[in-house]
Design a protein around this motif. Structure first.
Motif, PDB file in Angstrom:
ATOM      1  N   LEU A 101       8.508   2.312  62.622  1.00  0.00           N
ATOM      2  CA  LEU A 101       8.661   0.906  62.253  1.00  0.00           C
ATOM      3  C   LEU A 101       8.561   0.810  60.742  1.00  0.00           C
ATOM      4  CD1 LEU A 101       8.899  -2.052  63.323  1.00  0.00           C
ATOM      5  CD2 LEU A 101       6.417  -2.194  63.042  1.00  0.00           C
ATOM      6  N   ASP A 102       9.594   0.220  60.098  1.00  0.00           N
ATOM      7  CA  ASP A 102       9.628   0.225  58.647  1.00  0.00           C
ATOM      8  C   ASP A 102       9.706  -1.178  58.061  1.00  0.00           C
ATOM      9  OD1 ASP A 102       9.898   2.043  56.193  1.00  0.00           O
ATOM     10  OD2 ASP A 102      11.503   0.583  55.908  1.00  0.00           O
ATOM     11  N   ASN A 103       8.933  -1.390  56.989  1.00  0.00           N
ATOM     12  CA  ASN A 103       8.960  -2.635  56.210  1.00  0.00           C
ATOM     13  C   ASN A 103       9.013  -2.319  54.719  1.00  0.00           C
ATOM     14  OD1 ASN A 103       8.330  -5.214  58.038  1.00  0.00           O
ATOM     15  ND2 ASN A 103       7.187  -3.467  58.872  1.00  0.00           N
ATOM     16  N   SER A 104       9.741  -1.266  54.363  1.00  0.00           N
ATOM     17  CA  SER A 104       9.769  -0.817  52.973  1.00  0.00           C
ATOM     18  C   SER A 104      10.734  -1.642  52.136  1.00  0.00           C
ATOM     19  CB  SER A 104      10.148   0.666  52.905  1.00  0.00           C
ATOM     20  OG  SER A 104       9.181   1.472  53.549  1.00  0.00           O
ATOM     21  N   GLY A 105      10.622  -1.501  50.833  1.00  0.00           N
ATOM     22  CA  GLY A 105      11.511  -2.210  49.930  1.00  0.00           C
ATOM     23  C   GLY A 105      11.129  -1.967  48.487  1.00  0.00           C
ATOM     24  N   ILE A 106      11.469  -2.905  47.620  1.00  0.00           N
ATOM     25  CA  ILE A 106      11.246  -2.770  46.185  1.00  0.00           C
ATOM     26  C   ILE A 106      10.589  -4.044  45.654  1.00  0.00           C
ATOM     27  CG2 ILE A 106      12.372  -2.493  43.933  1.00  0.00           C
ATOM     28  CD1 ILE A 106      14.591  -0.971  45.294  1.00  0.00           C
ATOM     29  N   ARG A 107       9.598  -3.886  44.806  1.00  0.00           N
ATOM     30  CA  ARG A 107       8.984  -5.016  44.098  1.00  0.00           C
ATOM     31  C   ARG A 107       9.630  -5.133  42.724  1.00  0.00           C
ATOM     32  NH1 ARG A 107       2.728  -6.180  44.368  1.00  0.00           N
ATOM     33  NH2 ARG A 107       3.572  -7.159  46.263  1.00  0.00           N
ATOM     34  N   ILE A 108      10.292  -6.248  42.486  1.00  0.00           N
ATOM     35  CA  ILE A 108      10.965  -6.505  41.221  1.00  0.00           C
ATOM     36  C   ILE A 108      10.024  -7.282  40.302  1.00  0.00           C
ATOM     37  CG2 ILE A 108      12.931  -7.628  40.113  1.00  0.00           C
ATOM     38  CD1 ILE A 108      13.713  -5.243  41.815  1.00  0.00           C
ATOM     39  N   HIS A 109       9.767  -6.763  39.113  1.00  0.00           N
ATOM     40  CA  HIS A 109       8.933  -7.449  38.122  1.00  0.00           C
ATOM     41  C   HIS A 109       9.841  -8.170  37.124  1.00  0.00           C
ATOM     42  CE1 HIS A 109       5.130  -5.568  39.362  1.00  0.00           C
ATOM     43  NE2 HIS A 109       5.846  -4.479  39.578  1.00  0.00           N
ATOM     44  N   TYR A 110       9.575  -9.462  36.899  1.00  0.00           N
ATOM     45  CA  TYR A 110      10.401 -10.223  35.965  1.00  0.00           C
ATOM     46  C   TYR A 110       9.524 -11.156  35.130  1.00  0.00           C
ATOM     47  CZ  TYR A 110      10.147 -14.017  39.476  1.00  0.00           C
ATOM     48  OH  TYR A 110       9.722 -14.985  40.361  1.00  0.00           O
ATOM     49  N   THR A 111      10.099 -11.670  34.056  1.00  0.00           N
ATOM     50  CA  THR A 111       9.315 -12.464  33.115  1.00  0.00           C
ATOM     51  C   THR A 111      10.177 -13.551  32.479  1.00  0.00           C
ATOM     52  OG1 THR A 111       8.026 -12.367  31.053  1.00  0.00           O
ATOM     53  CG2 THR A 111       9.828 -10.793  31.276  1.00  0.00           C
ATOM     54  N   PRO A 112       9.576 -14.696  32.141  1.00  0.00           N
ATOM     55  CA  PRO A 112      10.316 -15.716  31.381  1.00  0.00           C
ATOM     56  C   PRO A 112      10.401 -15.376  29.890  1.00  0.00           C
ATOM     57  CG  PRO A 112       8.098 -16.475  31.834  1.00  0.00           C
ATOM     58  CD  PRO A 112       8.248 -15.169  32.557  1.00  0.00           C
ATOM     59  N   ALA A 113       9.618 -14.394  29.440  1.00  0.00           N
ATOM     60  CA  ALA A 113       9.649 -13.975  28.035  1.00  0.00           C
ATOM     61  C   ALA A 113      10.851 -13.059  27.835  1.00  0.00           C
ATOM     62  CB  ALA A 113       8.348 -13.262  27.673  1.00  0.00           C
ATOM     63  N   LEU A 114      11.955 -13.638  27.413  1.00  0.00           N
ATOM     64  CA  LEU A 114      13.215 -12.900  27.358  1.00  0.00           C
ATOM     65  C   LEU A 114      13.171 -11.790  26.310  1.00  0.00           C
ATOM     66  CD1 LEU A 114      15.846 -15.770  27.749  1.00  0.00           C
ATOM     67  CD2 LEU A 114      14.840 -14.300  29.515  1.00  0.00           C
ATOM     68  N   ARG A 115      13.830 -10.676  26.655  1.00  0.00           N
ATOM     69  CA  ARG A 115      13.963  -9.542  25.749  1.00  0.00           C
ATOM     70  C   ARG A 115      15.150  -9.775  24.810  1.00  0.00           C
ATOM     71  NH1 ARG A 115      11.479  -5.053  28.305  1.00  0.00           N
ATOM     72  NH2 ARG A 115       9.523  -5.768  29.182  1.00  0.00           N
ATOM     73  N   ALA A 116      15.333  -8.884  23.853  1.00  0.00           N
ATOM     74  CA  ALA A 116      16.389  -9.046  22.850  1.00  0.00           C
ATOM     75  C   ALA A 116      17.779  -8.867  23.440  1.00  0.00           C
ATOM     76  CB  ALA A 116      16.170  -8.048  21.712  1.00  0.00           C
ATOM     77  N   HIS A 117      17.908  -8.029  24.497  1.00  0.00           N
ATOM     78  CA  HIS A 117      19.240  -7.696  25.002  1.00  0.00           C
ATOM     79  C   HIS A 117      19.295  -7.805  26.525  1.00  0.00           C
ATOM     80  CE1 HIS A 117      20.279  -6.099  21.048  1.00  0.00           C
ATOM     81  NE2 HIS A 117      19.158  -5.395  21.066  1.00  0.00           N
ATOM     82  N   ASP A 118      20.448  -8.298  27.030  1.00  0.00           N
ATOM     83  CA  ASP A 118      20.734  -8.259  28.464  1.00  0.00           C
ATOM     84  C   ASP A 118      21.228  -6.859  28.816  1.00  0.00           C
ATOM     85  OD1 ASP A 118      20.076 -10.882  28.759  1.00  0.00           O
ATOM     86  OD2 ASP A 118      22.134 -11.625  28.920  1.00  0.00           O
ATOM     87  N   ALA A 119      20.579  -6.238  29.785  1.00  0.00           N
ATOM     88  CA  ALA A 119      20.924  -4.873  30.178  1.00  0.00           C
ATOM     89  C   ALA A 119      21.566  -4.861  31.557  1.00  0.00           C
ATOM     90  CB  ALA A 119      19.678  -3.987  30.155  1.00  0.00           C
ATOM     91  N   ALA A 120      22.101  -3.706  31.931  1.00  0.00           N
ATOM     92  CA  ALA A 120      22.706  -3.525  33.251  1.00  0.00           C
ATOM     93  C   ALA A 120      22.633  -2.051  33.615  1.00  0.00           C
ATOM     94  CB  ALA A 120      24.159  -4.007  33.259  1.00  0.00           C
ATOM     95  N   LEU A 121      22.811  -1.764  34.917  1.00  0.00           N
ATOM     96  CA  LEU A 121      22.875  -0.392  35.408  1.00  0.00           C
ATOM     97  C   LEU A 121      24.316  -0.039  35.752  1.00  0.00           C
ATOM     98  CD1 LEU A 121      19.846   0.272  37.810  1.00  0.00           C
ATOM     99  CD2 LEU A 121      20.447   1.573  35.769  1.00  0.00           C
TER     100      LEU A 121
END
Length: 731
Positions: free
Chosen positions: A390-410
């Motif tokens: 039985l699985d309940n795995s996933g990913i915890r995404i950390h985010y902030t309203p304090a914007l960084r200098a650049h928008d990044a992507a993968l």
């Protein structure tokens, strides 16, 4: 006579192993007949001679003190801030903490033992040829000791280094644990020491029984853990962080599924303004089902192999997407066709990784009013043990309203995942390659290019090396990222020091090297852990429309490489269309479709989305006559793979030959047309790392390695003396 005494004392000061003084501890000198003609006997004689000489010297002289002895009565907790911490074993009996500068690294080892603790560094999972350190606290006087050693190449013994390049900082023991802090240079310029660099290494550990205190009899516990020690600080401490958990909901993985892909849609958090994703961490929650009941077991292994969170292209009609977000998800191959627009990776996690926090100048946009509303989590389960879980795995995404200098992507790059990616058996170093073409980068990147900041390199169990190459014009530039000791158990993103400017029209090449020497049959590309991949996930800024950039061998050229020109029932164009649709069985001749599905249902364990493997089993060869009426997979299995001329030619043809390139945008449209093109012609980079080393691996003592006093012996004399101290470690 005086000079002889000084030399002998210097040897003891350099290496006091505190070996047992009783003769019963010295191995008897029993040799096989004709020792001069027996290499093993000669090795045994050499080691025993060193042991006997060491014991004799230790009996004769009793050194009063030295730099690598510490009185634990004066121990104070270290003021260092440990940047990293890892449990080396499942139970946490050995904890390693460390912090490094540009030139040195300081460790703290906390071990559940009142005997010795051994720590080692190696490219293999054993102590042969390893760089070893042995530390203990003497029960009689509470003095901490540390000894710099190395493993012999031909047997499991540890021998003291000629030069002691480790500095004891402090050490103590209590009723249950021994704790030691020590420091060394990243590169000691000593051939007997391991260079601590960017590659993954095997960190070895061993615990001696209580009271062993340097006598080092057979250890009671030992193991290894793959780690990269030169990592950035794991988590920003100065910004407000929020988190968003995307995880599977009560998915039962059946016992007859060896490989399973599961996909689920999530709606983005309702944010009134733009935020930045700055990191992610895995949430692993897998519970084996025993007698119908999910059990929380401490040391049970999760079948979660890797997870990727993708952005989905914006759809004006969001009603259906909201419905999907409220559902549990779909088995990968049967997911709705609209989900094909979920192609831009946001977070990519694989076995061994603790997640990643992005460099402080970049963040991935989240919550823009006109931006992405829905995301797809894809989880690959590797259930080769065929357990019900039985699985309940996933990913915890950390985010902030304090914007960084650049928008990044993968950006995903490498070899397109399909059964056309073949690794022959019996090969020690076989290379495959995936190309991100200059046509793709030229049509999707801004005039000023992009800046690459980190890379996650991904393959499966037979991969040994992965590199991300950078070609500009006719020249290869320094590698963007490379791993020369790849371990599938440890897949952590790699920061690109200083970043890398990548221009329009440049070429990305992902190269993987495999060791298939233990395999009897070819390995095909695919998602199963028994298959192989060759991928790189590239974090960059500024954000562009490019989502994926891959290549694979064109179908016709692929089969011709293995001597096959024609099949029954399907033309090469038909076969190509099937592979271009990721092994989709639609529009196949009814009999072939039936046979593929029938064989899948009859197999002991379903392999999930096989990316064309099932088709390989059903393609019947028509031409040439000598292979006629064989399936292609049978033909592949029966080829004379032990013939090096054959395998070298196949590697050269598939590596340096024709490549079909793919350039995918975030909206699932093509950024450049699919093309068949030659492997790029460029001047390859010649690595010359050894010539760049100023020390050339001479055995030298580090600064302050010997306590200075009015009567101290010169370091040049000590460094010329052979340390004759041998520690015997039997497994």
């Amino acid at each position: 006579m005086r000079l002889q005494t000084v030399i002998t004392l210097a040897a003891i000061l350099t290496c006091d192993a505190k070996l047992p003084t009783h003769k019963s501890h010295i191995q008897p000198n029993e040799l096989p007949p004709n020792p001069t003609q027996n290499a093993q006997a000669l090795r045994l004689l050499d080691v025993q001679a060193k042991s006997a000489k060491t014991s004799r010297i230790v009996n004769e002289y009793k050194p009063r003190h030295r730099r690598d002895v510490f009185d634990s009565k004066s121990y104070n907790e270290s003021s260092l801030i440990w940047a990293h911490s890892e449990r080396l074993d499942e139970n946490g009996d050995v904890v390693l903490r460390w912090v490094n500068s540009d030139s040195s690294i300081t460790f703290r080892v906390e071990a559940r033992t009142r005997g010795y603790v051994g720590i080692g560094f190696n490219s293999a999972r054993n102590m042969r040829g390893a760089d070893l350190l042995v530390a203990w606290v003497d029960d009689r006087n509470n003095h901490a000791h540390v000894l710099d050693c190395h493993g012999l190449t031909f047997e499991d013994r540890a021998v003291a280094d000629e030069v002691q390049n480790v500095e004891l900082v402090s050490g103590y023991q209590n009723d249950t644990h021994t704790t030691v802090e020590f420091r060394r240079m990243l590169d000691t310029c000593d051939i007997q020491d391991f260079v601590i660099g960017d590659d993954t290494m095997q960190v070895l550990w061993a615990l001696g029984p209580d009271g062993s205190d340097g006598e080092l009899p057979k250890h009671v516990k030992s193991g290894s853990r793959p780690l990269r020690l030169l990592l950035p600080v794991s988590k920003p401490q100065t910004i407000p962080l929020r988190h968003w958990d995307v995880r599977i909901n009560n998915l039962t993985i059946p016992h007859d599924m060896a490989t399973l892909f599961w996909c689920k849609i999530f709606k983005a958090p309702d944010l009134p303004m733009k935020h930045h994703i700055v990191g992610y961490q895995p949430l692993i929650d897998s519970r084996p089902i025993r007698d119908g009941v999910p059990m929380l077991e401490k040391n049970s292994l999760s079948p979660v192999h890797h997870m990727v969170l993708y952005e989905c292209a914006e759809d004006p009609d969001q009603h259906l997407w909201k419905e999907w977000a409220n559902q549990d998800g779909f088995y990968g191959p049967s997911r709705p066709s609209e989900w094909a627009t979920c192609v831009t990776p946001v977070a990519a996690w694989a076995i061994g990784s603790k997640g990643e926090f992005l460099p402080e100048n970049v963040g991935i946009p989240l919550g823009e009013k006109t931006g992405v509303s829905f995301y797809m989590l894809e989880v690959h389960y590797d259930n080769q043990a065929l357990h019900e879980v039985l699985d309940n795995s996933g990913i915890r995404i950390h985010y902030t309203p304090a914007l960084r200098a650049h928008d990044a992507a993968l950006l995903g790059a490498g070899v397109g995942v399909s059964a056309l990616h073949v690794i022959p058996p019996k090969q020690k170093q076989y290379r495959t390659v995936g190309i991100c073409s200059p046509e793709c980068t030229n049509s999707t990147m801004p005039e000023e290019g992009i800046n690459i900041v980190s890379v996650l390199l991904h393959a499966h169990g037979t991969a040994r090396k992965i590199s991300l190459k950078h070609v500009r014009g006719n020249n290869e530039l320094p590698r963007i990222s490379e791993e020369n000791s790849y371990d599938v158990r440890y897949q952590q993103s790699r920061i690109v020091p200083g970043g890398r400017r990548f221009l329009k029209g440049d070429t990305l090449i992902t190269e993987c090297t495999y060791d298939s020497s233990s395999r009897d049959k070819p390995i095909l590309g695919g998602y199963s852990a028994s298959q192989e991949m060759c991928l790189s996930f590239v974090l960059y800024y500024p954000r562009t429309e490019l989502a994926g950039c891959y290549s694979m061998t064109p179908v016709k050229e692929f089969f011709e490489t293995f001597g096959v020109r024609e099949f029954y029932a399907l033309s090469m164009t038909d076969v190509e269309n099937i592979f271009l649709s990721s092994g989709n069985l639609e529009n196949l001749p009814p009999k072939i479709e039936f046979d593929i599905r029938q064989h899948a249902s009859e197999s002991e364990a379903m392999q999930g989305d096989d990316q064309g493997v099932g088709l390989m089993k059903e393609l019947i060869i028509r031409e040439p006559a000598e292979f006629q009426n064989k399936t292609f997979l049978a033909h592949l299995n029966q080829m004379p793979w032990s013939e090096s001329v054959l395998t070298e030619q196949i590697e050269k043809t598939l590596y340096k030959g024709m490549h079909m390139t793919f350039c995918k945008k975030r909206d699932d449209n093509w950024g450049a047309p699919i093309q068949i093109q030659n492997y790029p012609d460029y001047v390859e980079l010649v690595s010359n790392e050894a010539a760049e080393k100023s020390c050339n691996y001479k055995s030298v003592l580090p600064q302050n390695s010997v306590t200075k006093s009015a009567n101290s012996i010169s370091s040049s004399l000590i460094s010329a003396i052979l340390a004759v101290c041998t520690i015997i470690v039997t497994r």
